[in-house]
Structure formats: C-alpha cells, structure tokens
Design an enzyme around this catalytic site. Structure first.
Site, PDB file in Angstrom:
ATOM      1  N   CYS A 191       1.071  -1.078  -0.137  1.00 39.15           N
ATOM      2  CA  CYS A 191       0.151  -0.028   0.015  1.00 39.15           C
ATOM      3  C   CYS A 191       1.022   1.253  -0.053  1.00 39.15           C
ATOM      4  O   CYS A 191       1.728   1.249  -0.722  1.00 39.15           O
ATOM      5  CB  CYS A 191      -0.876   0.022   1.182  1.00 39.15           C
ATOM      6  SG  CYS A 191      -0.144  -0.238   2.850  1.00 39.15           S
ATOM      7  N   THR A 192       0.646   2.200   0.897  1.00 38.15           N
ATOM      8  CA  THR A 192       1.548   3.170   1.074  1.00 38.15           C
ATOM      9  C   THR A 192       2.842   2.987   1.602  1.00 38.15           C
ATOM     10  O   THR A 192       3.867   3.170   1.399  1.00 38.15           O
ATOM     11  CB  THR A 192       0.877   4.639   1.512  1.00 38.15           C
ATOM     12  OG1 THR A 192      -0.387   4.911   0.640  1.00 38.15           O
ATOM     13  CG2 THR A 192       1.575   5.735   1.527  1.00 38.15           C
TER      14      THR A 192
END
Length: 166
Positions: free
Chosen positions: A100-101
């Site tokens: 994800c981030t």
C-alpha cells in the site's frame, strides 16, 4: 500533596486499564492489532521474488490502495485488489505480495489472504520505500510517471517524484 504521590496512585489503575485493552486483542496480535505471522518482506526480497516469479509465473504483486491512489501510479507489474479478487483461483498457488503506501493496510490484507489459505507476504515500507529507492512507478496504463499518491500530507517522496494527495 506531592505530584508523584498522586501519579503513584493513578499508575496501577492505568496499568490495569492497559492490560485490559491488550487482552481484547487476539492472542497473536501486536499492539496495532496486526498478526505477527504475516511475514514482511524488504525491497530486495520483493525484487528477488518478482524476478523469480517472472520466470516461474508464481508471484503476484497486489496493490491494496484505493482506486484513486492507484489511478496516480503503481509499482510496475502490480495489479489492484479488484483484479486480484476477480481471478482468485488463478492465484491460489502463487506467492502473493501485498503493498500500500507504507505497509499497514497491506499487512491487514495479507493476513486475510493467509486466513483464506494463500501464501501472502507484506511489503513493509510499500510504495514509499520503492520510490525512496529511486525505482520507477507507472500509471495503470503502463506509462512512466513521477507522481505518487502518498495517502496523507504527512508522507513525502524524494525528488524527482511528485507527491499527490487528491
């Protein structure tokens, strides 16, 4: 009354409250509620697994970010959760690497995949680690870009990348 005296009276209650809160978590969870049995992989391990998977066809990189984040850029070769879930049985025997981030949402998704019988690992550091290493990102159409959705303004990317939050 001295300040430390009142703190000493409160401390046992605070400690008891923390123990009670911790007991509400699953036995195998850490303080953030994530299961420790979700293996985290480093950038080097992700690259090695992807190279191995390219030869054998048994590794899939899954971007668990929102469609808005993915629309800005992805790691080359990655697919979205939507694409992954549309072909679950195709990936049943694959090594699944989630990102994800920064690695929190992807750890949660990797845990769910493991519970469903998949061999899943989480790329801790995720796309921010990727761009901090100076590696390329692409648009979903496969075009090179320097734009990276950083989820929140608290995160940044190094030059020449451009942080996007909307």
């Amino acid at each position: 009354m001295q300040p430390y005296t009142s703190f000493a009276r409160v401390t046992p209650w605070l400690f008891a409250l923390l123990l009670l809160a911790a007991s509400a978590l699953p036995a195998q969870a850490d303080w953030f509620g994530r299961a420790p049995d979700v293996e985290s992989v480093s950038l080097e391990e992700v690259q090695a697994l992807m190279a191995e998977g390219a030869q054998k066809g048994d590794v899939v990189l899954v971007d668990v970010r929102s469609p808005e984040e993915i629309a800005v850029s992805i790691i080359p070769g990655a697919i979205s959760v939507t694409e992954f879930e549309a072909r679950l049985e195709q990936y049943r025997e694959a090594k699944v690497i989630t990102y994800c981030t920064i690695g929190v949402r992807s750890a949660d998704y990797a845990e769910k995949l493991m519970e469903a019988g998949f061999e899943a690992r989480n790329y801790e550091g995720s796309i921010l680690d990727w761009v901090n290493a100076g590696l390329p990102v692409v648009t979903p159409a496969g075009e090179a870009t320097r734009r990276v959705h950083v989820y929140s303004k608290q995160f940044s990317v190094p030059p020449p990348y451009e942080a996007v939050t909307r």
